[in-house]
Design a protein around this motif. Sequence first.
Motif, mmCIF file in Angstrom:
data_model
loop_
_atom_site.group_PDB
_atom_site.id
_atom_site.type_symbol
_atom_site.label_atom_id
_atom_site.label_comp_id
_atom_site.label_asym_id
_atom_site.label_seq_id
_atom_site.Cartn_x
_atom_site.Cartn_y
_atom_site.Cartn_z
ATOM 1 N N ILE A 30 0.857 -1.184 0.000
ATOM 2 C CA ILE A 30 0.000 0.000 0.000
ATOM 3 C C ILE A 30 0.895 1.237 0.000
ATOM 4 O O ILE A 30 1.891 1.275 0.719
ATOM 5 N N LEU A 31 0.565 2.221 -0.840
ATOM 6 C CA LEU A 31 1.385 3.426 -0.986
ATOM 7 C C LEU A 31 0.494 4.638 -1.180
ATOM 8 O O LEU A 31 -0.486 4.566 -1.931
ATOM 9 N N PRO A 32 0.818 5.777 -0.553
ATOM 10 C CA PRO A 32 0.086 7.003 -0.889
ATOM 11 C C PRO A 32 0.626 7.616 -2.183
ATOM 12 O O PRO A 32 1.807 7.428 -2.514
ATOM 13 N N SER A 33 -0.230 8.335 -2.894
ATOM 14 C CA SER A 33 0.218 9.061 -4.085
ATOM 15 C C SER A 33 1.120 10.205 -3.641
ATOM 16 O O SER A 33 1.170 10.552 -2.464
ATOM 17 N N ARG A 34 1.841 10.826 -4.579
ATOM 18 C CA ARG A 34 2.780 11.896 -4.192
ATOM 19 C C ARG A 34 2.054 13.083 -3.573
ATOM 20 O O ARG A 34 2.592 13.754 -2.696
ATOM 21 N N ASP A 35 0.828 13.380 -4.030
ATOM 22 C CA ASP A 35 0.089 14.496 -3.429
ATOM 23 C C ASP A 35 -0.668 14.065 -2.167
ATOM 24 O O ASP A 35 -1.331 14.884 -1.518
ATOM 25 N N GLY A 36 -0.585 12.790 -1.823
ATOM 26 C CA GLY A 36 -1.204 12.298 -0.589
ATOM 27 C C GLY A 36 -2.710 12.130 -0.658
ATOM 28 O O GLY A 36 -3.327 11.725 0.322
ATOM 29 N N LYS A 37 -3.307 12.407 -1.814
ATOM 30 C CA LYS A 37 -4.774 12.375 -1.877
ATOM 31 C C LYS A 37 -5.344 10.997 -2.199
ATOM 32 O O LYS A 37 -6.541 10.764 -2.067
ATOM 33 N N ARG A 38 -4.477 10.108 -2.682
ATOM 34 C CA ARG A 38 -4.959 8.776 -3.048
ATOM 35 C C ARG A 38 -4.046 7.706 -2.456
ATOM 36 O O ARG A 38 -2.892 7.973 -2.121
ATOM 37 N N LEU A 39 -4.592 6.490 -2.340
ATOM 38 C CA LEU A 39 -3.794 5.346 -1.891
ATOM 39 C C LEU A 39 -3.848 4.284 -2.970
ATOM 40 O O LEU A 39 -4.913 4.019 -3.542
ATOM 41 N N PHE A 40 -2.700 3.681 -3.242
ATOM 42 C CA PHE A 40 -2.643 2.556 -4.177
ATOM 43 C C PHE A 40 -2.483 1.275 -3.374
ATOM 44 O O PHE A 40 -1.631 1.194 -2.487
ATOM 45 N N VAL A 41 -3.302 0.260 -3.683
ATOM 46 C CA VAL A 41 -3.251 -1.012 -2.959
ATOM 47 C C VAL A 41 -3.089 -2.149 -3.957
ATOM 48 O O VAL A 41 -3.884 -2.270 -4.895
ATOM 49 N N ALA A 42 -2.061 -2.977 -3.751
ATOM 50 C CA ALA A 42 -1.882 -4.183 -4.579
ATOM 51 C C ALA A 42 -2.873 -5.227 -4.084
ATOM 52 O O ALA A 42 -2.837 -5.622 -2.929
ATOM 53 N N GLY A 43 -3.765 -5.673 -4.967
ATOM 54 C CA GLY A 43 -4.895 -6.526 -4.548
ATOM 55 C C GLY A 43 -4.613 -8.009 -4.485
ATOM 56 O O GLY A 43 -5.539 -8.793 -4.299
ATOM 57 N N GLY A 44 -3.356 -8.436 -4.628
ATOM 58 C CA GLY A 44 -3.046 -9.871 -4.520
ATOM 59 C C GLY A 44 -3.848 -10.698 -5.512
ATOM 60 O O GLY A 44 -3.835 -10.444 -6.707
ATOM 61 N N ARG A 45 -4.589 -11.667 -4.979
ATOM 62 C CA ARG A 45 -5.347 -12.584 -5.829
ATOM 63 C C ARG A 45 -6.487 -11.932 -6.607
ATOM 64 O O ARG A 45 -7.076 -12.563 -7.481
ATOM 65 N N ALA A 46 -6.850 -10.705 -6.243
ATOM 66 C CA ALA A 46 -7.899 -10.017 -6.998
ATOM 67 C C ALA A 46 -7.362 -9.600 -8.365
ATOM 68 O O ALA A 46 -8.140 -9.211 -9.248
ATOM 69 N N ASN A 47 -6.043 -9.671 -8.539
ATOM 70 C CA ASN A 47 -5.391 -9.340 -9.818
ATOM 71 C C ASN A 47 -5.699 -7.915 -10.266
ATOM 72 O O ASN A 47 -5.868 -7.647 -11.452
ATOM 73 N N ARG A 48 -5.796 -7.018 -9.296
ATOM 74 C CA ARG A 48 -6.116 -5.621 -9.570
ATOM 75 C C ARG A 48 -5.350 -4.709 -8.608
ATOM 76 O O ARG A 48 -5.033 -5.137 -7.498
ATOM 77 N N VAL A 49 -5.120 -3.496 -9.052
ATOM 78 C CA VAL A 49 -4.658 -2.462 -8.138
ATOM 79 C C VAL A 49 -5.872 -1.607 -7.791
ATOM 80 O O VAL A 49 -6.619 -1.191 -8.686
ATOM 81 N N PHE A 50 -6.100 -1.399 -6.501
ATOM 82 C CA PHE A 50 -7.206 -0.558 -6.056
ATOM 83 C C PHE A 50 -6.669 0.852 -5.815
ATOM 84 O O PHE A 50 -5.596 1.015 -5.226
ATOM 85 N N VAL A 51 -7.418 1.841 -6.278
ATOM 86 C CA VAL A 51 -7.065 3.235 -6.010
ATOM 87 C C VAL A 51 -8.134 3.783 -5.069
ATOM 88 O O VAL A 51 -9.327 3.785 -5.403
ATOM 89 N N LEU A 52 -7.689 4.203 -3.867
ATOM 90 C CA LEU A 52 -8.631 4.673 -2.855
ATOM 91 C C LEU A 52 -8.482 6.177 -2.645
ATOM 92 O O LEU A 52 -7.379 6.713 -2.755
#
Lengths: 265, 312
Positions: free
Chosen positions: B224-246
């Motif tokens: 899990i990582l925040p974006s450079r502007d801190g407004k979004r989070l990137f999550v590696a979804g493992g078996r979901a085979n997707r990246v979630f953007v929160l």
Amino acid sequence: MTPTHFVCRWLKLLVTLATLGTATVQAELLVPIGYAGDPAASGWLGAQQGHREAQIQGDFLGQRYTLTPRLSEVSAIVAAVPPAALQALARAHPGVAVLNITVTDDAIRTACQPNLLHVIPSQKMLADARAQWQKAHPDSPAEAKAWHPAFEKYAASQLNKRYTEATGKPMDDAAWAGWAAVKMVSDLVAREQTADPAALLEALRHKLAFDGQKGSDLSFRDNGQLRQPLLLVDKGKLLGEAPVRGVAAVEDLDSLGLVPCAGQP
Amino acid sequence: MKSIFALLLLAASEAHAAPRVFVTNEEGNDVSVIDTEQNKVIATIPVGKRPRGIGVAPDGKEIYVAISGDNAIAVIDPGTLKLVRTFNSGEDPETFAVHPNGNLYISNEENAKASVFNPKTGELVAEIKVGLEPEGVAISPDGSHAIVTSESTNMLHLIAIPAHKTVANILVGARPRAASFSRDGKTAYATSEISGEVKKVDVATGKIIGRVPLADDKAKPKDILPSRDGKRLFVAGGRANRVFVLDEASLAIQHEIPVGNRVWGLALNAAGTRLYTTDGASAQVSVIDTVANKVVATVPVGKMPWGIAIVE
């Protein structure tokens, strides 16, 4: 001022002081877990492993766990006893979770005693796992197990290694179930901040999302049976996992041995 | 003429300065190096058994790789792309974070502890008792705190630096795997693999201030990582085979970006425009445009890519 009043005042002052002190020294929550069964069997060794691991968490969060042959005034009971004794034990301790780690009989599941929970899989679950495997692999005989000492995925290798280092033995089904029983109780003690048996029974039945180191979050069915993936084994060799991919959805743990309570549809 | 020469030199140095992505291949026992201009592997560096965690020295001059199977840290020179040394790191190092002072904070998966090493000297600086199966490690941008997740004790341990004292033990969902801090260090984020959720923690109080389930019960989130502007989070979804953007504030899922199978690792470039993912079972890295929220390239790498880091 009567002597009782005097004592009450002092107690009040002491309580106040104790409360003020909680920022630094928190009173430990004492959690006795009863164990019924043969202390020479693997279920006991598994329960002891669960106890050691529960205490690692308790050291951080302020709980003190004991595993005791005493069955009264405990937070929960782990049981490795024959079927009739198991049902009697649950009747003798109403409102206290009795966690069965050895009996696989289906009839005990359909009896649905409100405080009797089965960590070990039922015969029907094991049979369904075998049937799913046979459907996908008709030429590969297999038996179903709750656990296998060579299981590695989902950090199973770490649990097997910890158990074997502590006991000198490979972890079998009863040992896994004993470990899981103690550890799921401690998980809820930490989350609910209680050692009260009735509150823990309620949480076990309705709030559990336990990491049994088998890759899924485990919870209890209405009949008291723990939902869980099973392992397929032939001649001691680990072949695969159930639910069997292609026959059932891998997440559908209720594809294995779901039975209703007696007298219900 | 002189100015043309200067331009050529500049062009040459810029070409050399194209960011490189370093990927540990857990089952390949090596590290793949990707040139991000061509999105191609330009080198493969054998490092040792079961490489997993990877990180970059604060000055960018060394790359560290946790070689779990050899109980060691391998050091790579990002200029020559050669293995320059290894040092003992305690039993089964899974992953680590690099402190602004250069020290490595390592999770020793089988020992219920975290250890602090000086990678220049190979010296053990400190050991910190944590829960069972420690995995994720994060360090706050100002270096004042570390978080270590313990997977089988379901906790985030908030550790004060340099005292190396545990100041909070935060119970989270089953099997917490990775954590990171916000850019201002006031907030931390963590994923739980078995409960399939993200939790947001207030660092000052050690309290959980937000939680979101990833809805897909196949999702076994990891990095899990925040974006450079801190407004979004990137999550590696493992078996979901997707990246979630929160959305960072509400934790609402804004986008789901399909990538390869078993996506575990994430790295973001300095500009925050490209997100690189390790797709373990697909043996590839996906390159995501973080503005368009889509994959713009996939790069085949080694066997079971796990950790990922960028040198710019």
